[in-house]
Write a protein that holds these residues in place. Structure first.
Motif, PDB file in Angstrom:
ATOM      1  N   GLY A   1       0.806  -1.349   0.004  1.00 23.49           N
ATOM      2  CA  GLY A   1      -0.103  -0.015  -0.306  1.00 23.49           C
ATOM      3  C   GLY A   1       0.911   1.245  -0.121  1.00 23.49           C
ATOM      4  O   GLY A   1       0.312   2.538   0.032  1.00 23.49           O
ATOM      5  N   SER A   2       2.022   1.124  -0.156  1.00 25.65           N
ATOM      6  CA  SER A   2       2.716   2.538  -0.130  1.00 25.65           C
ATOM      7  C   SER A   2       2.986   3.220  -1.814  1.00 25.65           C
ATOM      8  O   SER A   2       3.206   4.189  -1.476  1.00 25.65           O
ATOM      9  N   HIS A   3       2.401   2.592  -2.638  1.00 28.58           N
ATOM     10  CA  HIS A   3       2.269   3.383  -3.924  1.00 28.58           C
ATOM     11  C   HIS A   3       1.015   3.961  -3.858  1.00 28.58           C
ATOM     12  O   HIS A   3       0.001   3.432  -3.447  1.00 28.58           O
ATOM     13  N   SER A   4       0.980   5.308  -4.231  1.00 29.82           N
ATOM     14  CA  SER A   4      -0.099   6.115  -4.475  1.00 29.82           C
ATOM     15  C   SER A   4      -0.416   5.789  -6.058  1.00 29.82           C
ATOM     16  O   SER A   4      -1.733   6.154  -6.300  1.00 29.82           O
ATOM     17  N   GLU A   5       0.279   5.546  -7.023  1.00 34.39           N
ATOM     18  CA  GLU A   5       0.404   5.356  -8.440  1.00 34.39           C
ATOM     19  C   GLU A   5       1.308   4.186  -8.866  1.00 34.39           C
ATOM     20  O   GLU A   5       2.042   4.023  -8.394  1.00 34.39           O
ATOM     21  N   TYR A   6       0.505   3.367  -9.563  1.00 34.52           N
ATOM     22  CA  TYR A   6       1.333   2.094 -10.022  1.00 34.52           C
ATOM     23  C   TYR A   6       0.864   1.714 -11.511  1.00 34.52           C
ATOM     24  O   TYR A   6      -0.438   1.682 -11.618  1.00 34.52           O
TER      25      TYR A   6
END
Length: 151
Positions: free
Chosen positions: A88-93
């Motif tokens: 969950g550390s990505h805000s965009e991927y």
């Protein structure tokens, strides 16, 4: 005699094509499962699905950061721990699979990824875009060794 030889060669080619198709499919399913673990809304269930592709003593080598390719009894558990830390550390991927190449007991795949997020330890904003080649060594239908090369 010629018919037997032709039949055996045809059977061998057919079995090779089936094996390559199975490895290609495994590579595609593995990539989809891995990419799902990186998305902003990834869950522990996504991580467990990804881990289902791996042997318990899987080795994970990530060059140039980690040169060790040793298979350890807790290899899968170590990967689980690391993935849950970053979950969950990505805000965009975004990940785009470019190529899957099956070979005997291995799969090579290339893909590009772009991500943005806050590092869970440093709280720094991290933006990344890179091209990766994974080489997956297969044993008993599961991934035994992952070698990751980034550019």
């Amino acid at each position: 005699m010629k018919r037997w030889t032709l039949s055996l060669v045809t059977l061998f080619w057919s079995l090779t094509a089936i094996a390559d198709t199975d490895l290609s499919e495994l590579g595609n399913r593995y990539f989809s499962a891995w990419a799902a673990t990186q998305s902003p809304d990834a869950t522990e269930k996504d991580v467990e699905h990804y881990l289902s592709f791996l042997k318990a003593d899987v080795a994970h080598q990530h060059l140039p950061y980690d040169s060790d390719d040793s298979r350890l009894p807790d290899g899968k558990e170590s990967i689980r721990k690391g993935m849950l830390f970053y979950l969950g550390s990505h805000s965009e991927y975004e990940a785009i699979l470019k190529q899957v190449i099956p070979a005997h007991n291995a799969i090579a795949m290339t893909y590009t990824t772009s991500s943005k997020g806050v590092h869970p330890q440093t709280n720094e904003l991290v933006k990344l875009h890179y091209t990766t080649m994974d080489v997956l060594e297969i044993e008993d239908g599961k991934i035994a060794i992952i070698r990751k090369y980034e550019k």
